[in-house]
Enzyme design. Structure first.
Site, PDB file in Angstrom:
ATOM      1  N   HIS A 165      57.189  15.811  -1.235  1.00  0.00           N
ATOM      2  CA  HIS A 165      57.668  14.439  -1.031  1.00  0.00           C
ATOM      3  C   HIS A 165      59.194  14.366  -1.069  1.00  0.00           C
ATOM      4  O   HIS A 165      59.819  14.059  -0.067  1.00  0.00           O
ATOM      5  CB  HIS A 165      57.051  13.444  -2.024  1.00  0.00           C
ATOM      6  CG  HIS A 165      55.573  13.401  -2.016  1.00  0.00           C
ATOM      7  ND1 HIS A 165      54.843  13.114  -0.883  1.00  0.00           N
ATOM      8  CD2 HIS A 165      54.663  13.638  -3.002  1.00  0.00           C
ATOM      9  CE1 HIS A 165      53.554  13.166  -1.165  1.00  0.00           C
ATOM     10  NE2 HIS A 165      53.415  13.488  -2.434  1.00  0.00           N
TER      11      HIS A 165
ATOM     12  N   ASP B 172      48.132  15.730   2.187  1.00  0.00           N
ATOM     13  CA  ASP B 172      48.156  15.143   0.849  1.00  0.00           C
ATOM     14  C   ASP B 172      46.876  14.394   0.528  1.00  0.00           C
ATOM     15  O   ASP B 172      45.853  14.988   0.224  1.00  0.00           O
ATOM     16  CB  ASP B 172      49.395  14.261   0.713  1.00  0.00           C
ATOM     17  CG  ASP B 172      49.652  13.805  -0.719  1.00  0.00           C
ATOM     18  OD1 ASP B 172      48.926  14.241  -1.620  1.00  0.00           O
ATOM     19  OD2 ASP B 172      50.582  13.012  -0.935  1.00  0.00           O
TER      20      ASP B 172
END
Length: 452
Positions: free
Chosen positions: A274, A325
């Site tokens: 991220h 994810d």
């Protein structure tokens, strides 16, 4: 085992192949013992006995960040509004219902969905270690072994990123729903992780720090040292939320990136996932250490996390990879496209990455982030992992094949994947999974088994 190389050599004829810099028509690829033995161009037609892959063939795609059980949240967490933190409460409820058997069934179906999307290797960020309440299974790695077996039976490779998750936040003890994630201390985590068998044909073992909020600062170096000793990948969720940054400042007087740097957790085998909310110093620290960054645009937008500074990170020296994810969708082409298009929205300029650069993030750099440096390219000696995308679907028809890379990245979707080859074996043939023919039914049944 599904990934055992074929005993006899195989030749594939690729109607069009992306060779890293350009699209080449008429390419033959000889496979021996699961690796590419030779690549020849200029083959106008398939040679006798060759397996034909029509469309554009790329190296297999690498999904560098996955939480397999999050696939059970798709649709449910899109109801109404909420925040990352309310999403997390729903996630905990699903996590509480999983057993080694139900997790195997779910993960096998999820990994089969990945194979249908052209993904040949997954990085599984695994922290669901123990039974509810934190009781260890007879085999303390039963849940991790279920994931490794699921990947084998779905026909893809896996790097199990065994994750240290010890705290509810900056030293606070785990809450009730987090007990099954925790080994108590980093030393106890390392002892359990040591028991995982490395060196399997389809599986490699890496490590992960869940986040700086979930591993106390004085134990970060234990996890980092474990990975360094084994020359294994080390992944970490980093600055996904501004709340994490604020809490880290309050606890330690520094950013999460600086905290990781101060405890030896950055470096070329580390991947920050991220990296959305960074300071200028953070970006310089990550790039200067050669730390990679895995962007997960479909999850970051689904959770309203924000747009990470991917262009600046790469400019400072951080290789970029891509992950699905939370599996809001499983589509690495969409992740690649979204990284560029999100940056266009933020900057109001176009062309931050070429299609070739985005494909590299989805292939070679993704594999490198997972410790598979021998994958991600169509070249002699590489693992024979291939993904073929149709150039004649309603999304891809029209552009000339020489623009196949641009067509794949900016127009195609996972639905356009026609063939997937792993270790020389065809795992997806004409859009059908050869080991699990009814993937939707497997997904529906395994998700129903863990849903409330």
């Amino acid at each position: 085992m599904p990934l055992t190389p074929q005993a006899t050599p195989t030749t594939y004829w690729l109607e069009h192949a992306w060779l890293g810099t350009h699209v080449e028509p008429g390419v033959t690829v000889d496979v021996r013992d699961g690796r590419i033995a030779a690549v020849r161009t200029g083959a106008d037609a398939p040679p006798p006995g060759a397996v034909t892959l029509r469309g554009l063939t790329l190296p297999g795609l690498a999904n560098a960040h996955s939480h397999a059980f999050h696939r059970a949240l798709r649709g449910t967490v899109q109801v109404g509004s909420g925040t990352f933190w309310t999403w997390r409460e729903v996630m905990y409820k699903v996590a509480a219902r999983l057993t080694p058997d139900s997790y195997y069934a779910l993960a096998r179906a999820v990994y089969a969905e990945m194979a249908l999307a052209g993904i040949t290797c997954v990085g599984e960020f695994h922290y669901l270690h123990h039974a509810p309440g934190g009781t260890r299974y007879d085999d303390p790695n039963a849940m991790g072994e279920a994931l490794i077996a699921a990947a084998a039976d779905a026909g893809i490779r896996i790097t199990l990123l065994d994750t240290a998750y010890l705290s509810a936040g900056f030293g606070a003890p785990p809450e009730q729903h987090q007990l099954r994630f925790s080994d108590g201390t980093a030393d106890a985590w390392a002892q359990r992780a040591d028991a995982l068998k490395d060196g399997r044909e389809h599986a490699r073992i890496g490590a992960a720090i869940h986040s700086v909020r979930a591993v106390p600062a004085d134990q970060l170096s234990t996890v980092a040292h474990w990975a360094q000793e084994r020359r294994a990948p080390l992944h970490v969720h980093l600055s996904e939320q501004t709340a994490e940054n604020d809490a880290c400042h309050e606890a330690h007087g520094r950013t999460p990136t600086r905290l990781l740097a101060d405890h030896g957790a950055l470096g070329p085998r580390t991947t920050a996932v991220h990296a959305t909310h960074l300071t200028d110093e953070d970006i310089a620290l990550l790039g200067g250490a050669g730390t990679g960054v895995c962007m997960c645009p479909t999850t970051e937008r689904d959770l309203a996390d924000g747009i990470g500074p991917a262009t600046r990170l790469q400019g400072h020296g951080s290789p970029l990879s891509l992950g699905s994810d939370s599996h809001a969708v499983i589509d690495l082409l969409e992740e690649a496209r979204a990284m560029e298009l999100d940056e266009r929205l933020r900057s109001r300029t176009r062309g931050h990455w070429t299609a070739a650069a985005l494909l590299r993030a989805a292939t070679a750099d993704g594999h490198a982030a997972l410790g598979w440096d021998d994958a991600g390219a169509i070249e002699t000696g590489a693992l024979a992992d291939l993904t073929t995308i149709a150039l004649d679907s309603v999304r891809t028809a029209g552009p000339p094949p020489r623009l196949g890379a641009e067509t794949a990245v900016f127009a195609a979707s996972a639905a356009d994947v026609r063939h997937t080859v792993v270790g020389g074996r065809q795992i997806v043939r004409d859009g059908v999974h050869t080991l699990l023919p009814d993937v939707p039914a497997a997904l529906a049944a395994s998700i129903a088994a863990v849903s409330g």
